[in-house]
Write an enzyme that holds these catalytic residues in place. Structure first.
Site, short mmCIF file in Angstrom:
data_model
loop_
_atom_site.label_atom_id
_atom_site.label_comp_id
_atom_site.label_asym_id
_atom_site.label_seq_id
_atom_site.Cartn_x
_atom_site.Cartn_y
_atom_site.Cartn_z
CG HIS A 18 11.27 -0.37 -61.89
ND1 HIS A 18 10.69 0.07 -63.02
CD2 HIS A 18 12.19 0.27 -61.55
CE1 HIS A 18 11.41 1.34 -63.41
NE2 HIS A 18 12.39 1.24 -62.67
CG ASP A 117 8.79 2.87 -58.85
OD1 ASP A 117 7.70 3.79 -59.33
OD2 ASP A 117 9.30 2.19 -59.60
CD GLN A 347 22.62 -11.15 -61.72
OE1 GLN A 347 22.85 -11.07 -62.91
NE2 GLN A 347 22.44 -9.88 -60.93
CG HIS A 362 23.67 -3.58 -65.72
ND1 HIS A 362 23.78 -4.64 -64.75
CD2 HIS A 362 22.96 -3.15 -65.31
CE1 HIS A 362 22.64 -4.89 -64.27
NE2 HIS A 362 22.01 -3.90 -64.81
CD1 TRP A 365 20.30 -0.44 -54.61
CD2 TRP A 365 22.39 0.37 -55.36
NE1 TRP A 365 21.07 -0.10 -53.65
CE2 TRP A 365 22.16 0.36 -54.15
CE3 TRP A 365 23.47 0.62 -56.17
CZ2 TRP A 365 23.15 0.69 -53.26
CZ3 TRP A 365 24.57 1.14 -55.39
CH2 TRP A 365 24.66 1.09 -53.88
CB SER A 367 23.33 -6.40 -60.83
OG SER A 367 22.41 -6.98 -61.71
CD GLU A 370 20.48 -10.17 -57.81
OE1 GLU A 370 19.27 -9.92 -57.56
OE2 GLU A 370 21.09 -10.06 -58.57
CD GLU A 386 20.33 3.99 -60.89
OE1 GLU A 386 19.95 3.12 -59.88
OE2 GLU A 386 19.76 4.03 -61.93
#
Length: 477
Positions: A18, A117, A347, A362, A365, A367, A370, A386
């Protein structure tokens, strides 16, 4: 600061998944719109958060970006370690509201708009108190947003059919939700307080001035068209918002190791800030990587049983150097081909390296974005939230990934399956096809963010709404 400058407040809730996209949105508002931005951070772990660089304002933001860490909230009374991370987030944010209200009330120039959010919708009442515009930022995709917005209107009989008889759940204008996508909210009883809180949050979202989504028109055209046609609330795709490459990360041992590897020869393995595997699954993954005979960088955390989101609320870079949960001899046998990284890696810098040829992820969103922005093919291994929807979209609709599959739904993914998917991405023709598709998506993302692109224009619309609101307030209307 002049009162004629739009001032945007953002609420960042617990969890790196987040915090990072909210901070990127804040920097985007500063750099592209020259807005004054204040980010209020709710965290469950102040000590480790303070040790990260995330709360440092970028040098080029001047005095336009303020980051305010709200006081620590003790939630140890809500049930102990068995409580889900979602319940922890909801409770922490709710108890932070008096501090947020206090901080805003003390401001000499109060915000023009408040952005929250899904877990921060209680703060929208504060926006009403101070005549602020209200926006929601969904740091995920439009398909997930469409499912959320439709939830209050779906007949509970349809949800029961979805859960009990495993029938697809139909979402107007969008791809149906298969049972395998497994959103936890549909498995809750209608009288469960958390389900009722979820529905209440969705209803509040529908009454805002707009919803910002970390996607772009060309990535999800059908779903975004369906969302706009419902006219429930204005939708603004503004992505992909991802953390930029930081040159300071280069020169560390991971980048130095990658510098020595051939182009597109390495699989990067990481399950995000929160993802965890069981001890058996860690061993199968280790064997699969070894059997693939391919080079790898693996961000490794100690196994946790029966909790796929075991480290979601843990912040910081941490370390665990024991690695005694790996197969005997694994480190010796793979020392020339693999690099194990305890707990954390830079990352974006890893994914941007030319030696990376695939990303086993995994499908969080952040990742996912990116990986696409850096043109890296994906191996989808969803764990919670999700992520199964994300994996389905990436594999079946977008063509950006292949999916890891267990022999049985509740079984560990076997070493042979892991060996196979790694080789498919790095060696076989299927990997070349996905790499070509990822290149198209990377170009599409760049075009969306460029001046005149779809996401650039969406952000400009939001900015204009804020500017007009400020002018209206100044005129006393």
């Amino acid at each position: 600061m002049e009162t004629t400058m739009s001032h945007i407040a953002l609420l960042a809730n617990p969890g790196m998944g987040h915090l990072i996209p909210v901070l990127e949105l804040a920097k985007h508002l500063v750099s592209h719109q020259s807005f004054k931005v204040t980010v209020f951070v709710v965290a469950t772990d102040h000590a480790s958060l303070a040790n990260t660089h995330l709360l440092q304002s970028p040098a080029d933001s001047g005095d336009l970006l303020d980051i305010v860490l709200l006081p620590f909230i003790d939630v140890s009374d809500i049930g102990g370690p068995s409580v889900s991370f979602i319940a922890t987030i909801v409770t922490t944010v709710l108890r932070s509201m008096p501090f947020l209200r206090s901080e805003i009330s003390k401001m000499e120039f109060r915000p023009t708009a408040l952005v929250v959010d899904l877990f921060g919708t209680d703060a929208l009442e504060i926006a009403d108190e101070y005549n602020m515009l209200k926006f929601v930022f969904i740091a995920s995709n439009a398909w997930f947003l469409a499912v959320m917005l439709c939830t209050p209107e779906i007949d509970r009989k349809e949800i029961d059919e979805h859960v009990k008889n495993r029938k697809p759940l139909h979402i107007p204008g969008c791809k149906p939700i298969k049972f395998e996508h497994n959103l936890e909210v549909f498995f809750m009883d209608a009288n469960d307080p958390f389900y009722q809180g979820y529905v209440e949050a969705i209803n509040k979202m529908s009454l805002t001035d707009g919803i910002l989504v970390n996607t772009w028109d060309e990535l999800e055209p059908t779903t975004l068209k369906a969302l706009r046609e419902t006219k429930k609330v204005p939708i603004y795709p503004i992505g992909p918002l991802v953390r930029p490459i930081e040159k300071s990360a280069f020169g560390n041992e991971i980048i130095a190791w990658l510098d020595k590897q051939p182009k597109q020869s390495v699989i990067y393995v990481s399950f995000g800030s929160g993802g965890t595997l069981s001890a058996q699954q860690v061993k199968e993954l280790a064997w699969g990587l070894e059997l693939s005979q391919q080079k790898f960088v693996w961000v490794l955390r100690p196994p946790i049983e029966n909790d796929a989101a075991g480290t979601f609320l843990a912040l910081g870079n941490g370390s665990d150097a024991t690695l005694n949960y790996l197969p005997d001899g694994f480190l010796v046998r793979t020392q020339d081909r693999g690099l194990l990284v305890p707990m954390w890696a830079p990352q974006v810098e890893v994914l941007s390296h030319p030696s990376i040829g695939g990303f086993l992820t995994h499908c969080g969103w952040n990742s996912t974005m990116e990986s696409i922005v850096n043109g890296v093919p994906i191996i989808a291994w969803p764990l919670y939230a999700e992520q199964k929807m994300n994996a389905s979209m990436l594999t079946e609709d977008i063509g950006a990934s292949i999916r890891v599959m267990a022999v049985e739904s509740d079984a560990a993914v076997g070493r042979e399956e892991i060996r196979s998917v790694v080789r498919k991405i790095l060696v076989d023709r299927q990997g070349r096809n996905i790499r070509s598709r990822i290149k198209e998506l990377k170009d599409s993302a760049e075009n969306a963010l460029a001046k005149g692109g779809s996401s650039y224009n969406s952000m400009s619309q939001v900015a204009n709404i804020c500017i007009q609101h400020l002018k209206t307030k100044a005129s006393g209307a």
